[in-house]
Motif scaffolding. Sequence first.
Motif, short mmCIF file in Angstrom:
data_model
loop_
_atom_site.label_atom_id
_atom_site.label_comp_id
_atom_site.label_asym_id
_atom_site.label_seq_id
_atom_site.Cartn_x
_atom_site.Cartn_y
_atom_site.Cartn_z
N PHE A 15 -45.59 107.91 60.47
CA PHE A 15 -46.62 107.01 59.96
C PHE A 15 -47.88 107.18 60.80
O PHE A 15 -47.80 107.46 62.01
N PRO A 64 -49.32 101.14 61.11
CA PRO A 64 -49.00 101.06 59.68
C PRO A 64 -48.50 99.67 59.31
O PRO A 64 -47.82 99.01 60.10
N LEU A 109 -45.95 97.61 57.65
CA LEU A 109 -44.56 97.75 57.20
C LEU A 109 -43.98 96.36 56.96
O LEU A 109 -43.84 95.58 57.90
N TYR A 111 -43.99 100.35 53.16
CA TYR A 111 -45.25 100.78 53.77
C TYR A 111 -46.33 100.71 52.70
O TYR A 111 -46.29 101.43 51.71
#
Length: 654
Positions: free
Chosen positions: A344, A348, A350, A360
Amino acid sequence: MRFRTWPRTTGRTRRFAMGSTVLLAVAGMNAPAVLGFAGDRYHRYEISRPAYKAQYGFWQTVRIPEHFRVNAIHATLLRTGKVLIVAGSGNSRQNFDAGTFRSLLWDPVRNTYKLVPTPADMFCGGHTSLPDGRVLVAGGTLRYEALKSAVTRAAGTMRIRNEDPDHGHVLPRGTVFTAPDGRAYRSTARAVVPPAVKTTVRAADRSGRRRPQVRVTASEQHVFVEAVAEGGRYVTATPAQYAIRGLTGADARNLYGMGDRMTLDKQDFQGIRSAYEFDPVTEQYEPVPDMRFARWYPTLTGLPDGRVVTVSGLDDTGRILTGDDNEVYDPRTRTWAKAPDHYFPTYPSLFLTAKGQLFYSGSNSGYGPATEGRDPGIWDLQRNTFTAVPGLRDPELTETSSSVLLPPAQEQRVMVLGGGGVGESPRSTARTDIVDLSAPDPHFTPGPDLPAGGTRYLNSVILPDDTVFTTGGSADYRGKHRSDILRAQVYHPGSNAFTPAADPSVGRDYHSEALLLPDGRVVTMGSDPLFADKDDTEPATFEQRVEVFTPAYLFHGDRPRLTGGPAVLRRGSAAAFTTPAPADIATARLMRPSSVTHVTDVEQRSVALGVTRSGGAVRLSVPGNAALVPPGWYMLFVTDRRGTPSVARWVRVV
């Protein structure tokens, strides 16, 4: 605070109506004539009127004594109701060089402040709340970036190898590595090198018989090094084996460095391995074992069993982690373990889904190739598969975008709002898109455009009435060209539309945060613009003012109340709470407290509870799915039929 201008007919009608109301009110109360007001004074008067507040809400600035002002990089709401604001070095090289790392505890009820001893530079680390209410903080800053023009010593990555299977080694910061030609480089951090790995294999001897044999595989650790002196003569692109100064005998034979390139190129930020738990009761950081990998700009996301998956970041050489270095923290044992592999970009977004997978959204911040790891998708940790989710518009403009799990969480819809191009791109988008993760074939569908147009760094906060408050941001990278957006609005999932809210007076872009308080208000803080003027010639300072937004729902009369009930709720069960007016209670929500940085807040969620009424109480039913309601502390809000929320009660879900 400016009076809004909205292009739609409804906005023009609203302005005319509000203007008429204020004129009549002024005449009726024998206030000074409107023509006698200076524009700004009149505007301040207008937005303080009850009718205005009841429709658009109201902003106030928090007066923080100078001694307690910090650069708000990270913010987490604690189960005590206090807000932990972490600056670390606060994006100040001067603070970093001086070892000045700061954290502030703010009590929004008593409006009191306390500086907390901060043991490491947690600037641009990751954090999340644990099931017992502690806050896990992992990673931070080992070294500030250096532009190429400022680099005077050749530097690069040294891989340290150890062929001794019986002993590990700790090499302190400042260890010197010497090449065969005499050029020497000094490490910038401590390196812990484990013993070599010893395995037994069966191999044929000279007679052809297969016998057990011991095979030793050297262990390896890396560290960033720089030349012991300035100048171009230390630049090299030739791979070499380096001796480690100070080692003798077997240690000198078994332990050595392997270097490939030493350059005078730009040097990126570097991360640390350190991790801590912040205890909201003792109000202190407590060290826990280091991560295996250093991280700067990581994301930490809670799992259904209370563990925390940790991904991405820049390591201690300034390189972005490749995805085979993800880790899981278990708060019960305070240990780190390997997590499934997936790459990633940094920070990121998530989100834990109701199926126990991680979604994601594509939102991220700061670092990583433009063509890798940008596509949204569902990450199944059990199978270690990643399934792309198509349909996101402007997919190249997800950096510095905002993402939110829309309320209530049972609907499993995630919204992506705004964003910009990779790195210092001036591009931004007004796009909002929504994906229904409960659909058989999830894909994004268009939402309404952001009212202010292209917006990066937008903060999005879930409110107890199942709306989403969004505020701030800028049109350009880090507010360049004075592009901060002094607007706020409320998104209504039911109608899929934005309505205006009162305007803030403080711009918020890079390094800004917003979170919901237990009394139903929203606090905004931080902002780190590059420049102070439209021509981008004057350097800006970090924004230390704090603003609190009181939503319109708090100007609609008395609030509902819960006067008694349990402090612990069990998933799949119901509990009774006393209230003076059970018939007035329309909804109940468990709201997970925010832990936010870089407009990344993957923990906030609002879970709908079943409501039944009996006598002087309401009975609230908690869903049984741990992936929908992860273990931990929540704010319990009830709302009346006008959408007015109670003050939250803190409850622990087990």
